[in-house]
Motif scaffolding. Structure first.
Motif, short mmCIF file in Angstrom:
data_model
loop_
_atom_site.label_atom_id
_atom_site.label_comp_id
_atom_site.label_asym_id
_atom_site.label_seq_id
_atom_site.Cartn_x
_atom_site.Cartn_y
_atom_site.Cartn_z
N TYR A 272 25.04 19.15 39.80
CA TYR A 272 26.15 18.78 41.15
C TYR A 272 26.83 20.15 41.03
O TYR A 272 27.55 20.42 40.28
N GLU A 273 27.10 20.56 42.51
CA GLU A 273 27.92 21.90 42.66
C GLU A 273 28.71 21.36 43.86
O GLU A 273 28.52 20.69 45.03
N ARG A 274 30.13 21.88 43.77
CA ARG A 274 31.08 21.77 44.74
C ARG A 274 31.80 22.94 45.00
O ARG A 274 32.17 23.79 44.14
N GLU A 275 31.83 23.36 46.25
CA GLU A 275 32.53 24.66 46.65
C GLU A 275 33.92 24.54 46.92
O GLU A 275 34.18 23.56 47.63
N GLY A 299 30.74 24.42 34.34
CA GLY A 299 31.13 25.77 34.40
C GLY A 299 31.54 26.00 35.82
O GLY A 299 31.63 25.05 36.57
N TRP A 300 31.64 27.35 36.11
CA TRP A 300 32.48 27.76 37.44
C TRP A 300 31.48 29.02 37.75
O TRP A 300 31.45 30.04 36.95
N PHE A 349 28.53 20.72 37.63
CA PHE A 349 28.10 19.96 36.54
C PHE A 349 26.77 19.90 36.37
O PHE A 349 25.79 19.67 37.40
N ASP A 350 26.05 20.09 35.21
CA ASP A 350 24.75 20.48 35.00
C ASP A 350 24.35 19.30 33.99
O ASP A 350 24.64 19.28 32.82
N ARG A 357 18.95 10.40 31.28
CA ARG A 357 20.03 9.74 31.36
C ARG A 357 20.88 10.35 32.84
O ARG A 357 21.02 11.34 32.66
N SER A 358 21.58 9.36 33.59
CA SER A 358 22.24 9.72 34.70
C SER A 358 23.79 9.95 34.15
O SER A 358 23.97 9.13 33.06
N LYS A 359 24.62 10.67 34.84
CA LYS A 359 25.96 10.74 34.09
C LYS A 359 26.84 10.63 35.41
O LYS A 359 26.74 11.05 36.23
#
Length: 455
Positions: A272-275, A299-300, A349-350, A357-359
């Motif tokens: 999941y990535e967010r800008e 990470g970023w 979030f990787d 499993r989903s997180k």
């Protein structure tokens, strides 16, 4: 003032003691009386009168809280060393209670008073204050910009100034890093003007400059002196500090509240990535997150240029906070990033290493503009008494863009061990870079399977 306080028992009763409190309030005797009465009550609550003999700090604070007294300055004041750069804010927060840290600082203050009395008797003249050497080597946003630690630091600074006024002669600041102005901007609102006037920032030649205040025979070798007891840091007297081992962490830590956080479910084998758009250089990105169960990699990245392009490959981004698996299901994770340039920053979030499993992740991200008087997080949820909005800027204002990536590559990140939920047996001869699907029991449908049938 002395007559108005005849009904209370004070730790000292000479004129010097009362003058200290009067100077702190610019000789307003009513304010001085009020503060002294509150001080007496606080002493009872914390056991300050007997703390030097009756209280033993937790082992973790004895071993890793980087402070200590050693020698005297050129005017005969005791010298207190505070290696703030080596203080593990997160480790302290996770391994002991706020009450323990508060009592430790009260102990240090009482020890300062005891040292001043000892030096007064030894020199035959009144010594009221101490000199402090504040060592900022290793100070960094990545390590020290941790809001529970900053919040506690500010509370302790406020307590020290209120209950132990006029105790500081000088604070000699050495090895100040590039981030020092920004870091000082965070805490300066909690330091009174009288204390600020006693701060002395020594420059690049600090080893020479410090000798103006402390003679070499009273200074550890590590600070440009000649004393070595038993080593250049004089560790018989000064605790070095450092990272606190996880075995000291408390097991009953309460989770950070999830009520004000956003949440996302990162599916197995995906990320999941967010800008976030950073408009000004020197902006600080601050984050905190918790996972409900199991770890997750975090990470970023920074995009090249300022245009938004969906699904930009990671190979075309700069990694600014290295991806690393975090045990955020055990202890909430938090950190910050000082953005040297404006641009688009991508939080990731990787969960691609997890096959089964989903997180669920709860997270909060804030953009803190440069040169901003910063409040503590608990203050950021409502307006202050003046009606002005708090100076924490929610990252949603930057027009964030989300994406969940099902990239089909379920390999762990380079350097990561095989995940706990990896279904392959330990003797599986297939390398990690091979086909990620187990030969049997693959819960995923073959739809979209890129492998040819004969593969």
């Amino acid at each position: 003032l002395k007559a108005s306080l005849s009904d209370v028992t004070l730790p000292e009763n000479d004129d010097y003691y009362f003058l200290r409190w009067l100077r702190a309030v610019k000789f307003d005797s009513c304010k001085a009386e009020q503060r002294l009465r509150k001080h007496v009550e606080a002493r009872k609550e914390l056991g300050a009168d007997t703390i030097l003999t009756d209280w033993k700090p937790p082992e973790v604070l004895v071993k890793y809280f980087p402070t200590g007294f050693f020698g005297e300055d050129r005017d005969g004041h005791p010298v207190y060393y505070d290696n703030l750069g080596n203080l593990d804010f997160k480790g302290v927060h996770r391994s002991c209670t706020r009450h323990d840290v508060t009592k430790l600082k009260v102990m240090h203050a009482e020890l300062s008073l005891a040292k001043a009395r000892e030096f007064s008797e030894k020199k035959g003249r009144k010594i009221e204050t101490i000199t402090s050497v504040l060592d900022l080597e290793n100070l960094s946003f990545q390590r020290h910009y941790y809001w529970p630690g900053i919040n506690l630091f500010n509370e302790l600074a406020d307590m020290f100034q209120y209950h132990y006024p006029e105790l500081i002669n000088h604070v000699l600041i050495i090895k100040a890093p590039r981030i020092f102005p920004a870091a000082f901007n965070i805490v300066k609102r909690f330091i009174d003007e009288n204390t600020k006037s006693k701060l002395v920032v020594l420059g690049a030649n600090w080893k020479e400059e410090i000798l103006q205040y402390i003679s070499p025979d009273q200074l550890p070798q590590a600070y440009g002196g000649t004393r070595c007891e038993p080593d250049p840091m004089c560790t018989n007297f000064i605790t070095v500090g450092g990272d606190i081992p996880p075995e000291y962490y408390m097991t009953n830590l309460t989770e950070t509240s999830k009520e004000d956080m956003e949440s996302v479910v990162v599916s197995r084998g995906s990320s999941y990535e967010r800008e976030f758009t950073v408009e000004l250089p020197e902006t600080v990105i601050r984050w905190e997150f918790i996972t409900s169960d199991h770890d997750i990699s975090f990470g970023w990245y920074q995009k090249s240029g300022t245009k938004r392009r969906r699904f930009l490959p990671m190979t075309e981004m700069s990694e600014v906070v290295p991806m690393k698996r975090k045990n955020s299901h055990i202890i909430p994770e938090s950190g910050s990033l000082l953005c040297s340039t404006a641009g688009i920053y991508v939080m990731k979030f990787d969960n691609s290493y997890s096959w089964t499993r989903s997180k669920e992740v709860f997270y909060s991200v804030k953009l803190l503009p440069p040169d901003t008087e910063l409040s503590m997080p608990q203050m950021a949820t409502e307006e202050d008494g003046t009606g002005e909005e708090e100076e924490f800027y929610e990252c949603g204002d930057g027009g964030p863009e989300d994406r969940t990536v099902h990239n089909g590559d379920l390999r762990p990140h380079e350097g990561d061990p095989r995940p706990d939920d990896d279904p392959r047996p330990d003797d599986d001869p297939r390398p990690d870079e091979g086909d990620p699907r187990p030969d049997e029991g693959d819960p995923r449908p073959d739809e979209g399977d890129p492998r040819p049938d004969e593969g």
